[in-house]
Write a protein that holds these residues in place. Structure first.
Motif, PDB file in Angstrom:
ATOM      1  N   UNK A 263       0.839  -1.216   0.000  1.00 61.12           N
ATOM      2  CA  UNK A 263       0.000   0.000   0.000  1.00 61.12           C
ATOM      3  C   UNK A 263       0.864   1.253   0.000  1.00 61.12           C
ATOM      4  N   UNK A 264       1.809   1.327   0.948  1.00 62.14           N
ATOM      5  CA  UNK A 264       2.728   2.469   0.966  1.00 62.14           C
ATOM      6  C   UNK A 264       3.514   2.517  -0.338  1.00 62.14           C
ATOM      7  N   UNK A 265       3.975   1.329  -0.754  1.00 60.22           N
ATOM      8  CA  UNK A 265       4.772   1.256  -1.987  1.00 60.22           C
ATOM      9  C   UNK A 265       3.989   1.783  -3.184  1.00 60.22           C
ATOM     10  N   UNK A 266       2.691   1.482  -3.180  1.00 54.08           N
ATOM     11  CA  UNK A 266       1.854   1.917  -4.296  1.00 54.08           C
ATOM     12  C   UNK A 266       1.729   3.445  -4.326  1.00 54.08           C
ATOM     13  N   UNK A 267       1.454   4.016  -3.157  1.00 54.99           N
ATOM     14  CA  UNK A 267       1.350   5.476  -3.075  1.00 54.99           C
ATOM     15  C   UNK A 267       2.695   6.109  -3.435  1.00 54.99           C
ATOM     16  N   UNK A 268       3.768   5.490  -2.954  1.00 52.30           N
ATOM     17  CA  UNK A 268       5.108   5.998  -3.265  1.00 52.30           C
ATOM     18  C   UNK A 268       5.317   6.064  -4.783  1.00 52.30           C
ATOM     19  N   UNK A 269       4.927   4.971  -5.473  1.00 52.41           N
ATOM     20  CA  UNK A 269       5.096   4.942  -6.931  1.00 52.41           C
ATOM     21  C   UNK A 269       4.252   6.015  -7.617  1.00 52.41           C
ATOM     22  N   UNK A 270       3.008   6.157  -7.163  1.00 49.05           N
ATOM     23  CA  UNK A 270       2.129   7.184  -7.748  1.00 49.05           C
ATOM     24  C   UNK A 270       2.729   8.575  -7.539  1.00 49.05           C
ATOM     25  N   UNK A 271       3.217   8.783  -6.323  1.00 50.80           N
ATOM     26  CA  UNK A 271       3.821  10.079  -5.977  1.00 50.80           C
ATOM     27  C   UNK A 271       5.019  10.354  -6.887  1.00 50.80           C
ATOM     28  N   UNK A 272       5.877   9.362  -7.056  1.00 50.98           N
ATOM     29  CA  UNK A 272       7.070   9.565  -7.887  1.00 50.98           C
ATOM     30  C   UNK A 272       6.706   9.796  -9.352  1.00 50.98           C
ATOM     31  N   UNK A 273       5.635   9.135  -9.802  1.00 47.20           N
ATOM     32  CA  UNK A 273       5.188   9.374 -11.184  1.00 47.20           C
ATOM     33  C   UNK A 273       4.674  10.804 -11.346  1.00 47.20           C
TER      34      UNK A 273
END
Lengths: 502, 502
Positions: B1-11
């Motif tokens: 979940x955190x990883x997913x938000x992290x990826x979205x944020x970086x995109x």
């Protein structure tokens, strides 16, 4: 209320066009010396912006603008610019929306892959490598035609992408005439005993001197250097970033000055088009050439009807002699003129002279039409290609690298593009005739270097409209008739019968 | 979940950074020869993209990412890159959000207006024209300080924009020492009977030859031409588009080769920083120099600690003599070295030698501090400026055009920027000392042209971190101590006492 939506719509479109301009600046930069280590990241940046433009062109917001502004009663209240912009956006929206997103993504990946395979296949002269990709590309385009629908002939739908309004019916007619008249003319020219002596063309001509000469010609042709610049690239091009910034590039061959000379004049024709689009179209999708064919008509007008005209060299040959005194000191103007107008059937389209050029295009047209009508299979292309070259040009490729694999277009899925090259030539000849009615002393102007009236006539009839008029409407209004290939045939017959004393 | 938000944020961040890269390409293009008629439209394009980046940096989406990713337990799960990126975005978000939108818009308009008024005022040497604008700019910045808050001293908040962590307390301390030691040194140098003969500097040196010489030096310094290029502009600069595309520009003065020579080496220092940032930071706001001061430390390191070093010229002077044989044939290496290190108090900061340069910066620091502490009024600036030049440099401007009006910075509202120039110099001297501990034979390397270990040391200690470390942390870790101005003082005293035989 309508006015308010109109303003919002135009702002929305302007944003898309701003992204496009940024993308174009980056393309120009990539081709003119961007450091290679930064290219991968730069491509990603271009990808991000392109995706954004695509999203905006198919967004719900765009759909809402189209829905609100399309009713006839609303359109009547719109400015001309807004109405034409709406039409362009609608066309784009419908084209993009009709293809399922997954299929489109698959197609984009195929295009990228196919282009690199084509490069390899061309280098190895091995059609079998490229064949499966070309088959898929054709199959995709057939599906797209199904999604988009067609009238008369499936191939018409592809033609419409590049040359709205031009159909198989139109092209069959003009190419039949070209075939009938130009093929025998080429044969007669080749058989003539009066061949030009071209030895004066292939001396060493330093790049710097060629550049200086090009710059002088460009200025005289009316290219505005405060709204443009000339750079050097492997593949020459013109690019309109906005009407105040239209750049051209050229390539210098120190053993054959014609590459840079005619290349520069050709790109100048494209550039004059983009420099002279009405300013009010800036920031809309109308701020570009109306079609590939009309664009090519401008470049070919300058390259051939000016740059290969006897009167033009009556003025400029003495100047050329100053830039390369040793090369031309003992060559008369007449011999020079005949040399630069040499006809020599060759295998490669982009190196063709002006007489044989349309035949190269015709081969491609006939093949594309057959592919999409189901009368030609991809597997048979090499044989068909070679047979047509033999029939029309009297020469046969030794291998597919200089035959069916020579052009990049099909590897990018660009079917329907080639005819524009020949159409541009026909348009140019027809515009030239019409111009002579308004400016009977064109030849005199070429001789005195007063080229402004020529550029102004083209701006008045063609340039300023940008994409607000369709190609055939521009032709009709400028020349008083529809497409008529006789003007081109007449021009070629007159010119080459004289040069080859037929 | 955190990883997913992290990826979205970086995109999301990558998209902003893509827009920024496109903007930077357009800036580079505007400065290196974009046609002037296209500039107005190009500025609009840049405006559209800039507004988009600003909107994204303050959007609800950004707020949501910050809210989701900021809790300590979440941050612990983030990658280093994501955590530092979050910190940068948060800082930017808070800075931008605290200023009311209307005030900010008013301020942007004021900036644009003030810059054109400043140009006029400078040309006319008339401070009264610029004064009301400067007063407003100062007033706005005082309000911003209120919105943003401050610790210790209001001016600290402005300093923090350019040099995070560096405060008035730090600067008062270092400038006091500089004043105490450098002002008397300058006086002694000026009074010395052993002045260098600089007549060898001012011969005619063709631009093309200067360029060739510059290119050779750049390659040897480690500038990667497959990740960069050298162009010509009125105001030289370095620009990092991405680590694979870091360009530099220079200006050629055919009557004074030092302009291009030292300018190019200076910009090379900036460029080496940007070329050697860790690749994993591409597409994040961390992919740039950590501060103005650290950036300047790299350019000054190359310009002064390499480019003005005796050993460097022991190697390169014979080469320079080849490029300009007449100019230097009868000039010894020692005389040349003394000539390029001439000290001469002058009025213009950007033309100052390395000994007097910090004093120019000190004048501006003292004035800015006074403006924001309320001890100096804008109306008194010309008098204060002139008095300080007289006190520190022993010369007095004849008019404000070469005095208080000389720099563009204040007209753009850039207060707190100037100290970075002096800090960069102090950092460079301190890094130089630390480097000598690891590479005692630096002088030998300069003499043999093996400069790679020098660049690698700087990459290891400074470049690769980009913005993931704060300036004073980089300094601490690279040198084992905090900012210490003694290194710079020691360097200047040693060098100039020797040159002027004091």
């Amino acid at each position: 209320m309508v006015k308010e939506v109109e303003q919002q719509f135009l702002r929305y479109v302007k944003k898309m066009m701003s992204y496009n301009e940024a993308i174009q600046v980056m393309y120009w930069d990539m081709r003119t010396g961007a450091p290679k280590k930064g290219l991968e990241q730069r491509s990603e940046v271009i990808g991000v912006l392109s995706e954004e433009v695509f999203k905006m062109s198919t967004s719900e917001e765009m759909a809402a603008y189209i829905a609100k502004l399309s009713p006839a009663s609303v359109q009547a209240q719109l400015s001309d610019v807004a109405r034409h912009t709406l039409a362009e956006c609608k066309k784009e929206y419908e084209r993009n929306k009709k293809i399922p997103v997954d299929e489109y993504k698959e197609y984009v990946i195929l295009q990228a892959k196919a282009e690199s395979v084509w490069e390899e296949a061309k280098a190895k002269a091995d059609f079998s490598l490229f064949r499966p990709y070309l088959e898929k590309l054709v199959a995709f385009n057939k599906k797209f035609i199904d999604y988009w629908g067609y009238e008369g002939n499936p191939y018409n739908t592809l033609l419409d992408v590049y040359e709205p309004g031009v159909t198989v019916e139109v092209l069959d007619n003009v190419f039949a005439k070209l075939r009938e008249r130009i093929v025998p003319l080429v044969q007669a020219v080749v058989a003539s005993r009066h061949q030009p002596d071209t030895s004066c063309l292939f001396h060493s001509f330093p790049k710097e001197k060629q550049r200086e000469f090009s710059l002088r010609l460009l200025s005289e042709l009316g290219y505005d250097f405060s709204a443009g610049r000339l750079d050097e690239t492997v593949h020459p091009f013109a690019i309109g970033l906005n009407p105040g910034d239209v750049r051209i590039t050229t390539r210098y061959d120190e053993r054959d000055f014609r590459t840079a000379l005619f290349g520069t004049i050709h790109e100048c024709g494209h550039a004059l088009y983009e420099q002279n689009i009405a300013e009010e179209l800036t920031g809309t999708p109308l701020c570009t050439g109306t079609s590939m064919g009309i664009h090519e008509s401008q470049s070919l007008f300058y390259e051939n009807f000016i740059g290969r005209h006897y009167s033009y060299w009556k003025r400029n040959y003495p100047l050329l002699q100053q830039y390369a005194p040793e090369q031309f000191a003992n060559v008369s103007l007449d011999d020079f003129y005949r040399a630069i107008n040499e006809v020599k059937p060759s295998l490669i389209r982009i190196e063709a002279d002006e007489l044989t050029y349309p035949l190269h295009v015709m081969v491609r047209y006939e093949i594309e039409k057959g592919l999409f009508n189901g009368t030609i299979d991809v597997k048979d292309l090499p044989d068909i290609w070679n047979a047509k070259y033999e029939e029309y040009l009297g020469i046969r490729p030794e291998h597919d690298g200089v035959g069916v694999l020579q052009d990049v277009h099909w590897s990018g899925g660009s079917f329907g593009y080639f005819p524009s090259y020949a159409l541009g030539y026909m348009y140019a000849a027809q515009l030239h005739e019409a111009m002579l009615k308004d400016i009977p002393n064109v030849a005199e102007l070429l001789e005195t270097g007063e080229l402004l009236p020529i550029r102004e006539w083209l701006t008045e009839k063609v340039h300023r409209f940008g994409k607000t008029k369709k190609p055939l409407d521009i032709l009709q209004e400028a020349t008083g008739e529809g497409l008529n290939v006789d003007y081109l045939i007449h021009y070629l017959e007159e010119k080459y019968k004289a040069i080859y004393r037929l």
